[in-house]
Design a protein around this motif. Structure first.
Motif, mmCIF file in Angstrom:
data_model
loop_
_atom_site.group_PDB
_atom_site.id
_atom_site.type_symbol
_atom_site.label_atom_id
_atom_site.label_comp_id
_atom_site.label_asym_id
_atom_site.label_seq_id
_atom_site.Cartn_x
_atom_site.Cartn_y
_atom_site.Cartn_z
ATOM 1 N N SER A 181 0.762 -1.231 0.025
ATOM 2 C CA SER A 181 0.090 -0.043 0.171
ATOM 3 C C SER A 181 0.716 1.005 0.064
ATOM 4 O O SER A 181 0.520 2.179 -0.755
ATOM 5 C CB SER A 181 -1.006 0.107 1.349
ATOM 6 O OG SER A 181 -1.726 -0.992 1.025
ATOM 7 N N PHE B 193 3.830 1.582 -1.215
ATOM 8 C CA PHE B 193 4.277 1.665 -2.417
ATOM 9 C C PHE B 193 3.397 2.222 -3.563
ATOM 10 O O PHE B 193 3.588 2.901 -4.632
ATOM 11 C CB PHE B 193 4.857 0.532 -3.089
ATOM 12 C CG PHE B 193 6.412 0.058 -2.511
ATOM 13 C CD1 PHE B 193 7.354 0.840 -2.997
ATOM 14 C CD2 PHE B 193 6.629 -0.754 -1.669
ATOM 15 C CE1 PHE B 193 8.695 0.729 -2.625
ATOM 16 C CE2 PHE B 193 7.817 -1.038 -1.114
ATOM 17 C CZ PHE B 193 8.746 -0.231 -1.544
ATOM 18 N N GLU B 194 2.092 1.728 -3.579
ATOM 19 C CA GLU B 194 1.182 2.031 -4.558
ATOM 20 C C GLU B 194 0.795 3.479 -4.123
ATOM 21 O O GLU B 194 0.324 4.363 -5.193
ATOM 22 C CB GLU B 194 -0.343 1.223 -4.118
ATOM 23 C CG GLU B 194 -0.085 0.010 -4.631
ATOM 24 C CD GLU B 194 -0.360 -0.191 -6.306
ATOM 25 O OE1 GLU B 194 -1.174 0.664 -6.706
ATOM 26 O OE2 GLU B 194 0.323 -0.936 -6.800
ATOM 27 N N SER C 149 2.712 5.940 -3.246
ATOM 28 C CA SER C 149 3.875 6.740 -3.289
ATOM 29 C C SER C 149 3.998 6.690 -5.049
ATOM 30 O O SER C 149 4.658 7.727 -5.729
ATOM 31 C CB SER C 149 5.061 6.095 -2.905
ATOM 32 O OG SER C 149 5.484 4.715 -3.303
ATOM 33 N N SER C 150 3.334 5.709 -5.699
ATOM 34 C CA SER C 150 3.380 5.807 -7.185
ATOM 35 C C SER C 150 2.501 6.937 -7.641
ATOM 36 O O SER C 150 2.592 7.348 -8.852
ATOM 37 C CB SER C 150 2.886 4.243 -7.883
ATOM 38 O OG SER C 150 1.558 4.404 -7.692
ATOM 39 N N GLY C 151 1.349 7.251 -6.988
ATOM 40 C CA GLY C 151 0.749 8.501 -7.610
ATOM 41 C C GLY C 151 -0.647 7.872 -7.889
ATOM 42 O O GLY C 151 -1.724 8.585 -8.011
ATOM 43 N N GLU C 152 -0.722 6.742 -8.531
ATOM 44 C CA GLU C 152 -2.106 6.212 -9.119
ATOM 45 C C GLU C 152 -2.184 4.723 -8.655
ATOM 46 O O GLU C 152 -1.818 3.659 -9.248
ATOM 47 C CB GLU C 152 -1.773 6.254 -10.630
ATOM 48 C CG GLU C 152 -1.871 7.591 -11.359
ATOM 49 C CD GLU C 152 -3.355 8.383 -11.241
ATOM 50 O OE1 GLU C 152 -4.187 7.526 -11.255
ATOM 51 O OE2 GLU C 152 -3.254 9.580 -11.084
ATOM 52 N N PRO C 153 -2.492 4.696 -7.360
ATOM 53 C CA PRO C 153 -2.979 3.284 -6.716
ATOM 54 C C PRO C 153 -4.041 2.466 -7.646
ATOM 55 O O PRO C 153 -5.045 3.183 -8.101
ATOM 56 C CB PRO C 153 -3.445 3.774 -5.467
ATOM 57 C CG PRO C 153 -3.315 4.955 -5.040
ATOM 58 C CD PRO C 153 -3.019 5.649 -6.412
ATOM 59 N N ASP C 154 -3.859 1.345 -7.626
ATOM 60 C CA ASP C 154 -4.761 0.313 -8.584
ATOM 61 C C ASP C 154 -6.270 0.584 -8.176
ATOM 62 O O ASP C 154 -7.125 0.746 -8.689
ATOM 63 C CB ASP C 154 -4.385 -1.052 -8.612
ATOM 64 C CG ASP C 154 -3.103 -1.018 -9.471
ATOM 65 O OD1 ASP C 154 -2.835 -0.192 -10.332
ATOM 66 O OD2 ASP C 154 -2.199 -2.226 -9.427
ATOM 67 N N THR D 295 -6.864 2.376 -0.908
ATOM 68 C CA THR D 295 -5.447 1.767 -0.315
ATOM 69 C C THR D 295 -5.038 2.345 0.745
ATOM 70 O O THR D 295 -4.451 1.607 1.715
ATOM 71 C CB THR D 295 -4.501 2.395 -1.386
ATOM 72 O OG1 THR D 295 -4.937 1.762 -2.758
ATOM 73 C CG2 THR D 295 -2.892 1.633 -1.453
#
Length: 68
Positions: A25, A27-28, A30-35, A41
């Motif tokens: 969560s 990492f998701e 911090s990516s900017g666009e969580p699935d 998330t």
């Protein structure tokens, strides 16, 4: 020497799974666009932190209770 009972093993498994969910969560998010979206998330992250600690503490207590 502690004995790993099926109950403490399952609790440790739960602790590992929730810890992995928490790291995923982070990492998701911090990516900017969580699935699953930011809200879902964030909820997963918020639940995984206390559940990881809860499962781990319960596993340790169960293992200690079964020391002979």
């Amino acid at each position: 020497m502690g004995i790993l009972t099926p109950k403490s093993g399952l609790l440790l498994l739960g602790s590992c799974i929730t810890a992995i969910a928490g790291v995923g969560s982070i990492f998701e998010l911090s990516s900017g666009e969580p699935d699953y979206g930011v809200q879902v998330t964030s909820i997963i992250l918020g639940l995984s932190i206390p559940l990881t600690a809860l499962f781990f503490i319960a596993a340790v207590r169960d293992a200690r209770a079964n020391i002979k």
